[in-house]
Write a protein that holds these residues in place. Structure first.
Motif, PDB file in Angstrom:
ATOM      1  N   PHE A 144      39.945 -33.669  35.336  1.00  0.00           N
ATOM      2  CA  PHE A 144      39.562 -34.876  34.614  1.00  0.00           C
ATOM      3  C   PHE A 144      38.084 -35.222  34.816  1.00  0.00           C
ATOM      4  O   PHE A 144      37.418 -35.687  33.889  1.00  0.00           O
ATOM      5  CB  PHE A 144      40.447 -36.061  35.006  1.00  0.00           C
ATOM      6  CG  PHE A 144      41.779 -36.065  34.325  1.00  0.00           C
ATOM      7  CD1 PHE A 144      41.882 -36.020  32.941  1.00  0.00           C
ATOM      8  CD2 PHE A 144      42.947 -36.108  35.064  1.00  0.00           C
ATOM      9  CE1 PHE A 144      43.107 -36.016  32.307  1.00  0.00           C
ATOM     10  CE2 PHE A 144      44.180 -36.114  34.446  1.00  0.00           C
ATOM     11  CZ  PHE A 144      44.264 -36.059  33.060  1.00  0.00           C
ATOM     12  N   THR A 145      37.575 -34.979  36.008  1.00  0.00           N
ATOM     13  CA  THR A 145      36.157 -35.241  36.257  1.00  0.00           C
ATOM     14  C   THR A 145      35.283 -34.338  35.403  1.00  0.00           C
ATOM     15  O   THR A 145      34.324 -34.790  34.768  1.00  0.00           O
ATOM     16  CB  THR A 145      35.837 -35.027  37.753  1.00  0.00           C
ATOM     17  OG1 THR A 145      36.688 -35.881  38.528  1.00  0.00           O
ATOM     18  CG2 THR A 145      34.386 -35.340  38.052  1.00  0.00           C
ATOM     19  N   TRP A 146      35.615 -33.057  35.384  1.00  0.00           N
ATOM     20  CA  TRP A 146      34.849 -32.117  34.563  1.00  0.00           C
ATOM     21  C   TRP A 146      35.047 -32.411  33.081  1.00  0.00           C
ATOM     22  O   TRP A 146      34.117 -32.263  32.288  1.00  0.00           O
ATOM     23  CB  TRP A 146      35.264 -30.679  34.876  1.00  0.00           C
ATOM     24  CG  TRP A 146      34.716 -30.160  36.161  1.00  0.00           C
ATOM     25  CD1 TRP A 146      34.446 -30.861  37.304  1.00  0.00           C
ATOM     26  CD2 TRP A 146      34.376 -28.812  36.446  1.00  0.00           C
ATOM     27  NE1 TRP A 146      33.981 -30.025  38.269  1.00  0.00           N
ATOM     28  CE2 TRP A 146      33.933 -28.759  37.777  1.00  0.00           C
ATOM     29  CE3 TRP A 146      34.453 -27.634  35.721  1.00  0.00           C
ATOM     30  CZ2 TRP A 146      33.524 -27.579  38.388  1.00  0.00           C
ATOM     31  CZ3 TRP A 146      34.056 -26.450  36.326  1.00  0.00           C
ATOM     32  CH2 TRP A 146      33.590 -26.423  37.639  1.00  0.00           C
ATOM     33  N   ALA A 147      36.241 -32.838  32.688  1.00  0.00           N
ATOM     34  CA  ALA A 147      36.492 -33.180  31.287  1.00  0.00           C
ATOM     35  C   ALA A 147      35.587 -34.323  30.848  1.00  0.00           C
ATOM     36  O   ALA A 147      35.042 -34.310  29.735  1.00  0.00           O
ATOM     37  CB  ALA A 147      37.957 -33.550  31.077  1.00  0.00           C
ATOM     38  N   ALA A 148      35.404 -35.310  31.719  1.00  0.00           N
ATOM     39  CA  ALA A 148      34.525 -36.436  31.384  1.00  0.00           C
ATOM     40  C   ALA A 148      33.077 -35.965  31.213  1.00  0.00           C
ATOM     41  O   ALA A 148      32.386 -36.394  30.275  1.00  0.00           O
ATOM     42  CB  ALA A 148      34.608 -37.508  32.469  1.00  0.00           C
ATOM     43  N   ALA A 149      32.632 -35.088  32.099  1.00  0.00           N
ATOM     44  CA  ALA A 149      31.259 -34.569  31.993  1.00  0.00           C
ATOM     45  C   ALA A 149      31.080 -33.740  30.726  1.00  0.00           C
ATOM     46  O   ALA A 149      30.076 -33.878  30.013  1.00  0.00           O
ATOM     47  CB  ALA A 149      30.929 -33.739  33.229  1.00  0.00           C
ATOM     48  N   TRP A 150      32.040 -32.889  30.427  1.00  0.00           N
ATOM     49  CA  TRP A 150      31.947 -32.048  29.235  1.00  0.00           C
ATOM     50  C   TRP A 150      32.110 -32.882  27.968  1.00  0.00           C
ATOM     51  O   TRP A 150      31.507 -32.571  26.942  1.00  0.00           O
ATOM     52  CB  TRP A 150      32.982 -30.931  29.292  1.00  0.00           C
ATOM     53  CG  TRP A 150      32.637 -29.825  30.235  1.00  0.00           C
ATOM     54  CD1 TRP A 150      32.179 -29.947  31.516  1.00  0.00           C
ATOM     55  CD2 TRP A 150      32.717 -28.427  29.981  1.00  0.00           C
ATOM     56  NE1 TRP A 150      31.996 -28.706  32.059  1.00  0.00           N
ATOM     57  CE2 TRP A 150      32.319 -27.765  31.146  1.00  0.00           C
ATOM     58  CE3 TRP A 150      33.124 -27.683  28.890  1.00  0.00           C
ATOM     59  CZ2 TRP A 150      32.287 -26.380  31.237  1.00  0.00           C
ATOM     60  CZ3 TRP A 150      33.097 -26.308  28.982  1.00  0.00           C
ATOM     61  CH2 TRP A 150      32.676 -25.661  30.152  1.00  0.00           C
ATOM     62  N   PHE A 151      32.916 -33.938  28.010  1.00  0.00           N
ATOM     63  CA  PHE A 151      33.059 -34.834  26.874  1.00  0.00           C
ATOM     64  C   PHE A 151      31.703 -35.461  26.543  1.00  0.00           C
ATOM     65  O   PHE A 151      31.302 -35.518  25.378  1.00  0.00           O
ATOM     66  CB  PHE A 151      34.088 -35.926  27.191  1.00  0.00           C
ATOM     67  CG  PHE A 151      34.338 -36.887  26.069  1.00  0.00           C
ATOM     68  CD1 PHE A 151      35.315 -36.614  25.126  1.00  0.00           C
ATOM     69  CD2 PHE A 151      33.614 -38.067  25.958  1.00  0.00           C
ATOM     70  CE1 PHE A 151      35.564 -37.505  24.079  1.00  0.00           C
ATOM     71  CE2 PHE A 151      33.846 -38.954  24.919  1.00  0.00           C
ATOM     72  CZ  PHE A 151      34.823 -38.667  23.977  1.00  0.00           C
ATOM     73  N   ALA A 152      31.008 -35.915  27.588  1.00  0.00           N
ATOM     74  CA  ALA A 152      29.676 -36.497  27.379  1.00  0.00           C
ATOM     75  C   ALA A 152      28.716 -35.464  26.812  1.00  0.00           C
ATOM     76  O   ALA A 152      27.897 -35.775  25.935  1.00  0.00           O
ATOM     77  CB  ALA A 152      29.144 -37.057  28.696  1.00  0.00           C
ATOM     78  N   ALA A 153      28.822 -34.222  27.289  1.00  0.00           N
ATOM     79  CA  ALA A 153      27.969 -33.155  26.746  1.00  0.00           C
ATOM     80  C   ALA A 153      28.311 -32.874  25.287  1.00  0.00           C
ATOM     81  O   ALA A 153      27.433 -32.502  24.504  1.00  0.00           O
ATOM     82  CB  ALA A 153      28.124 -31.884  27.578  1.00  0.00           C
ATOM     83  N   GLY A 154      29.546 -33.060  24.911  1.00  0.00           N
ATOM     84  CA  GLY A 154      29.957 -32.852  23.525  1.00  0.00           C
ATOM     85  C   GLY A 154      29.427 -33.915  22.579  1.00  0.00           C
ATOM     86  O   GLY A 154      29.360 -33.699  21.369  1.00  0.00           O
ATOM     87  N   LEU A 155      29.038 -35.064  23.120  1.00  0.00           N
ATOM     88  CA  LEU A 155      28.446 -36.110  22.293  1.00  0.00           C
ATOM     89  C   LEU A 155      27.013 -35.789  21.881  1.00  0.00           C
ATOM     90  O   LEU A 155      26.543 -36.275  20.847  1.00  0.00           O
ATOM     91  CB  LEU A 155      28.467 -37.444  23.043  1.00  0.00           C
ATOM     92  CG  LEU A 155      29.828 -38.087  23.272  1.00  0.00           C
ATOM     93  CD1 LEU A 155      29.694 -39.292  24.189  1.00  0.00           C
ATOM     94  CD2 LEU A 155      30.464 -38.486  21.959  1.00  0.00           C
TER      95      LEU A 155
END
Length: 158
Positions: A16-27
């Protein structure tokens, strides 16, 4: 059994931590370049980040299970992160039926992204470890100090 439940919980937390970081990168592509696609980049990146984080946790348990965070170096953590990125790129390339040219672009990108996330994870874990309160029962946290810290403490701080 309790140890495995704790490890599974940690792997899910890392995911979940990495998902949040990658989600932000996807923005970023949408904000910077104005990409408007059918499949939203942040969601795709978030799912890939979750898978990468869980994969990374699995690699750590398999190969570094006996070491604590205080015994891990940043470069070693980044190396395991890069390895999880390569495994993720192989899985992604297989699932998306990508050609070899696409794989040569995706594999290094995922490896670097995972190495950065792994380094950040170790930095956060070490920072959280430093902020922990001493053990209330014993009065000090001397039982949790590593050998170097114990020598430094017993020699008067020098």
């Amino acid at each position: 059994m309790r140890k495995w439940l704790r490890r599974i919980g940690g792997a899910i937390g890392m995911g979940f931590t990495w998902a949040a970081a990658w989600f932000a990168a996807g923005l970023v592509p949408r904000w910077l370049f104005g990409f408007n696609t059918d499949v939203p980049f942040p969601l795709v990146f978030g799912v890939l980040g979750f898978i990468a984080g869980v994969t990374f946790s699995g690699l750590l348990v398999l190969f570094e299970g006996r070491r604590g965070f205080d015994q891990m170096t940043l470069s070693r953590f980044a190396g395991w992160g890069a390895m999880s990125g390569l495994l993720l790129s192989a899985l992604f390339a297989r699932a998306a039926s990508l050609g070899s040219g696409d794989v040569l672009v995706i594999a290094p990108t995922f490896a670097v992204a995972c190495a950065v996330c792994a380094s950040g994870s170790l930095a956060l874990a070490k920072r959280a470890k430093m902020r922990e309160l001493p053990d209330i029962r014993g009065g000090t946290a001397a039982g949790e100090l590593n050998d170097h810290e114990k020598r430094k403490l017993s020699s008067g701080g020098g």
